[in-house]
Design a protein around this motif. Sequence first.
Motif, PDB file in Angstrom:
ATOM      1  N   LEU A  21      54.923  16.833  74.032  1.00 58.99           N
ATOM      2  CA  LEU A  21      53.938  17.914  74.143  1.00 58.99           C
ATOM      3  C   LEU A  21      53.815  18.723  72.856  1.00 58.99           C
ATOM      4  O   LEU A  21      53.010  19.641  72.779  1.00 58.99           O
ATOM      5  N   ASP A  22      54.645  18.391  71.874  1.00 60.39           N
ATOM      6  CA  ASP A  22      54.676  19.084  70.585  1.00 60.39           C
ATOM      7  C   ASP A  22      54.814  20.597  70.785  1.00 60.39           C
ATOM      8  O   ASP A  22      54.061  21.391  70.197  1.00 60.39           O
ATOM      9  N   LEU A  23      55.803  20.960  71.584  1.00 59.21           N
ATOM     10  CA  LEU A  23      56.016  22.376  71.890  1.00 59.21           C
ATOM     11  C   LEU A  23      56.779  23.074  70.768  1.00 59.21           C
ATOM     12  O   LEU A  23      57.712  22.521  70.185  1.00 59.21           O
ATOM     13  N   ARG A  24      56.372  24.310  70.492  1.00 54.22           N
ATOM     14  CA  ARG A  24      57.050  25.167  69.516  1.00 54.22           C
ATOM     15  C   ARG A  24      57.380  26.499  70.197  1.00 54.22           C
ATOM     16  O   ARG A  24      56.846  26.816  71.242  1.00 54.22           O
ATOM     17  N   ASP A  25      58.245  27.268  69.558  1.00 55.80           N
ATOM     18  CA  ASP A  25      58.666  28.553  70.125  1.00 55.80           C
ATOM     19  C   ASP A  25      59.153  28.349  71.561  1.00 55.80           C
ATOM     20  O   ASP A  25      58.736  29.022  72.493  1.00 55.80           O
ATOM     21  N   VAL A  26      60.071  27.402  71.718  1.00 59.21           N
ATOM     22  CA  VAL A  26      60.528  26.977  73.041  1.00 59.21           C
ATOM     23  C   VAL A  26      61.673  27.856  73.537  1.00 59.21           C
ATOM     24  O   VAL A  26      62.670  28.071  72.833  1.00 59.21           O
ATOM     25  N   VAL A  27      61.523  28.371  74.749  1.00 61.06           N
ATOM     26  CA  VAL A  27      62.641  28.971  75.481  1.00 61.06           C
ATOM     27  C   VAL A  27      63.078  27.926  76.498  1.00 61.06           C
ATOM     28  O   VAL A  27      62.358  27.620  77.446  1.00 61.06           O
ATOM     29  N   LEU A  28      64.239  27.362  76.256  1.00 57.92           N
ATOM     30  CA  LEU A  28      64.749  26.252  77.055  1.00 57.92           C
ATOM     31  C   LEU A  28      65.678  26.810  78.122  1.00 57.92           C
ATOM     32  O   LEU A  28      66.655  27.503  77.809  1.00 57.92           O
ATOM     33  N   VAL A  29      65.363  26.531  79.398  1.00 63.92           N
ATOM     34  CA  VAL A  29      66.066  27.151  80.523  1.00 63.92           C
ATOM     35  C   VAL A  29      66.779  26.080  81.340  1.00 63.92           C
ATOM     36  O   VAL A  29      66.154  25.142  81.833  1.00 63.92           O
ATOM     37  N   GLY A  30      68.095  26.220  81.479  1.00 59.29           N
ATOM     38  CA  GLY A  30      68.886  25.282  82.270  1.00 59.29           C
ATOM     39  C   GLY A  30      69.605  25.986  83.400  1.00 59.29           C
ATOM     40  O   GLY A  30      70.269  27.000  83.182  1.00 59.29           O
ATOM     41  N   HIS A  31      69.485  25.454  84.602  1.00 59.74           N
ATOM     42  CA  HIS A  31      70.126  26.027  85.781  1.00 59.74           C
ATOM     43  C   HIS A  31      71.248  25.113  86.261  1.00 59.74           C
ATOM     44  O   HIS A  31      71.084  23.890  86.333  1.00 59.74           O
ATOM     45  N   SER A  32      72.399  25.685  86.576  1.00 58.39           N
ATOM     46  CA  SER A  32      73.523  24.975  87.184  1.00 58.39           C
ATOM     47  C   SER A  32      73.917  23.750  86.343  1.00 58.39           C
ATOM     48  O   SER A  32      74.151  23.884  85.144  1.00 58.39           O
ATOM     49  N   TYR A  33      73.989  22.565  86.951  1.00 57.06           N
ATOM     50  CA  TYR A  33      74.364  21.355  86.204  1.00 57.06           C
ATOM     51  C   TYR A  33      73.566  21.194  84.921  1.00 57.06           C
ATOM     52  O   TYR A  33      74.097  20.773  83.875  1.00 57.06           O
ATOM     53  N   SER A  34      72.261  21.505  84.962  1.00 59.84           N
ATOM     54  CA  SER A  34      71.401  21.149  83.830  1.00 59.84           C
ATOM     55  C   SER A  34      71.692  21.955  82.579  1.00 59.84           C
ATOM     56  O   SER A  34      71.185  21.626  81.493  1.00 59.84           O
ATOM     57  N   GLY A  35      72.531  22.997  82.686  1.00 59.58           N
ATOM     58  CA  GLY A  35      72.957  23.674  81.470  1.00 59.58           C
ATOM     59  C   GLY A  35      73.641  22.733  80.499  1.00 59.58           C
ATOM     60  O   GLY A  35      73.594  22.934  79.275  1.00 59.58           O
TER      61      GLY A  35
ATOM     62  N   ALA B 212      63.418  28.598  70.254  1.00 60.12           N
ATOM     63  CA  ALA B 212      63.467  30.046  70.063  1.00 60.12           C
ATOM     64  C   ALA B 212      64.690  30.648  70.745  1.00 60.12           C
ATOM     65  O   ALA B 212      65.344  31.540  70.205  1.00 60.12           O
ATOM     66  N   HIS B 213      65.017  30.152  71.948  1.00 58.45           N
ATOM     67  CA  HIS B 213      66.090  30.768  72.735  1.00 58.45           C
ATOM     68  C   HIS B 213      66.509  29.790  73.828  1.00 58.45           C
ATOM     69  O   HIS B 213      65.699  28.972  74.269  1.00 58.45           O
ATOM     70  N   VAL B 214      67.764  29.862  74.235  1.00 58.04           N
ATOM     71  CA  VAL B 214      68.253  29.088  75.371  1.00 58.04           C
ATOM     72  C   VAL B 214      68.679  30.063  76.465  1.00 58.04           C
ATOM     73  O   VAL B 214      69.320  31.082  76.171  1.00 58.04           O
ATOM     74  N   VAL B 215      68.339  29.748  77.709  1.00 62.70           N
ATOM     75  CA  VAL B 215      68.768  30.562  78.844  1.00 62.70           C
ATOM     76  C   VAL B 215      69.548  29.673  79.809  1.00 62.70           C
ATOM     77  O   VAL B 215      69.038  28.651  80.274  1.00 62.70           O
ATOM     78  N   PHE B 216      70.768  30.069  80.066  1.00 57.94           N
ATOM     79  CA  PHE B 216      71.622  29.360  81.012  1.00 57.94           C
ATOM     80  C   PHE B 216      71.646  30.163  82.308  1.00 57.94           C
ATOM     81  O   PHE B 216      72.157  31.289  82.337  1.00 57.94           O
ATOM     82  N   VAL B 217      71.068  29.615  83.372  1.00 59.17           N
ATOM     83  CA  VAL B 217      70.944  30.328  84.650  1.00 59.17           C
ATOM     84  C   VAL B 217      72.113  29.937  85.554  1.00 59.17           C
ATOM     85  O   VAL B 217      72.110  28.881  86.178  1.00 59.17           O
ATOM     86  N   ASP B 218      73.140  30.791  85.576  1.00 63.30           N
ATOM     87  CA  ASP B 218      74.329  30.557  86.397  1.00 63.30           C
ATOM     88  C   ASP B 218      74.805  29.115  86.254  1.00 63.30           C
ATOM     89  O   ASP B 218      75.133  28.437  87.229  1.00 63.30           O
ATOM     90  N   SER B 219      74.850  28.667  85.007  1.00 58.58           N
ATOM     91  CA  SER B 219      74.976  27.229  84.771  1.00 58.58           C
ATOM     92  C   SER B 219      76.316  26.832  84.176  1.00 58.58           C
ATOM     93  O   SER B 219      77.073  27.649  83.653  1.00 58.58           O
ATOM     94  N   ASN B 220      76.563  25.531  84.227  1.00 57.94           N
ATOM     95  CA  ASN B 220      77.596  24.916  83.418  1.00 57.94           C
ATOM     96  C   ASN B 220      77.128  24.929  81.973  1.00 57.94           C
ATOM     97  O   ASN B 220      75.928  25.005  81.695  1.00 57.94           O
ATOM     98  N   VAL B 221      78.074  24.846  81.051  1.00 58.44           N
ATOM     99  CA  VAL B 221      77.731  24.736  79.633  1.00 58.44           C
ATOM    100  C   VAL B 221      78.460  23.519  79.064  1.00 58.44           C
ATOM    101  O   VAL B 221      79.559  23.179  79.511  1.00 58.44           O
ATOM    102  N   PRO B 222      77.863  22.843  78.094  1.00 58.67           N
ATOM    103  CA  PRO B 222      78.505  21.643  77.562  1.00 58.67           C
ATOM    104  C   PRO B 222      79.660  21.979  76.627  1.00 58.67           C
ATOM    105  O   PRO B 222      79.631  22.985  75.910  1.00 58.67           O
TER     106      PRO B 222
END
Length: 233
Positions: free
Chosen positions: A63-77, A92-102
């Motif tokens: 999609l050639d996205l720019r200025d991306v705020v990437l949001v991961g919930h739970s496992y998908s973090g 631009a930013h990452v948001v971890f929603v009550d998530s695991n982190v790698p």
Amino acid sequence: MTQFVLVAGAWLGSWAWDEVVPELRAAGHGAHALTLSGLAGKQGVPAGQQTHVQDIVGEIERLDLRDVVLVGHSYSGIPVGQAAEYIGDRLAHVVFVDSNVPADGGSFLSAWPSGRAMVEASMAANDGCWAPLTAADYEGQGLTDEQIARIVAGSTPHPGATLSEPAVLARPLGELPATYIKCLLDGAEPTDDVAELLKSERWRLVEMDTGHWPMFSQPGELARILLQCAGAS
């Protein structure tokens, strides 16, 4: 214009964000909810954890996205945290929603030793997949009976290889600009690995007085926080 890319946790697909996406678009931003391989409408597609990382990176590049705020919930973090590195200056930013982190070399299961036997037993009994939760498992998480019924009806088995494959990180996760959303009904404090990451000056903590699935229990409030994260970026 910020482009939000939203990835839900285990058993869920893009439909989990149906009440959040309109709020983000109404504020003038792009919002793209993803279904990961092997889940929801992509059931039967072979998937390991790196497949999920590439699902996310591939969609952003397609999609050639720019200025991306990437949001991961739970496992998908876990895949989201890795994908954040791959997309470079698109992020631009990452948001971890009550998530695991790698953690480099670690997996979802290795980071959850107390739950590993339970998950592996479920996988052994369900053709290598982690069976979805039952309605009783969602009690005490701030959800109505109707919301629980919707989650249970939409959930699909989660491909087991995504839980056991190790994450690969090229640099410390604390270097990413990130927000961690802690849902207090699912535990008052972040896990130790998240607490360590929150020591970074690039990370901040936001608390929500709800359970582990805020896109269902408090979608408006979650959208408001995500919009603040876009401003922080």
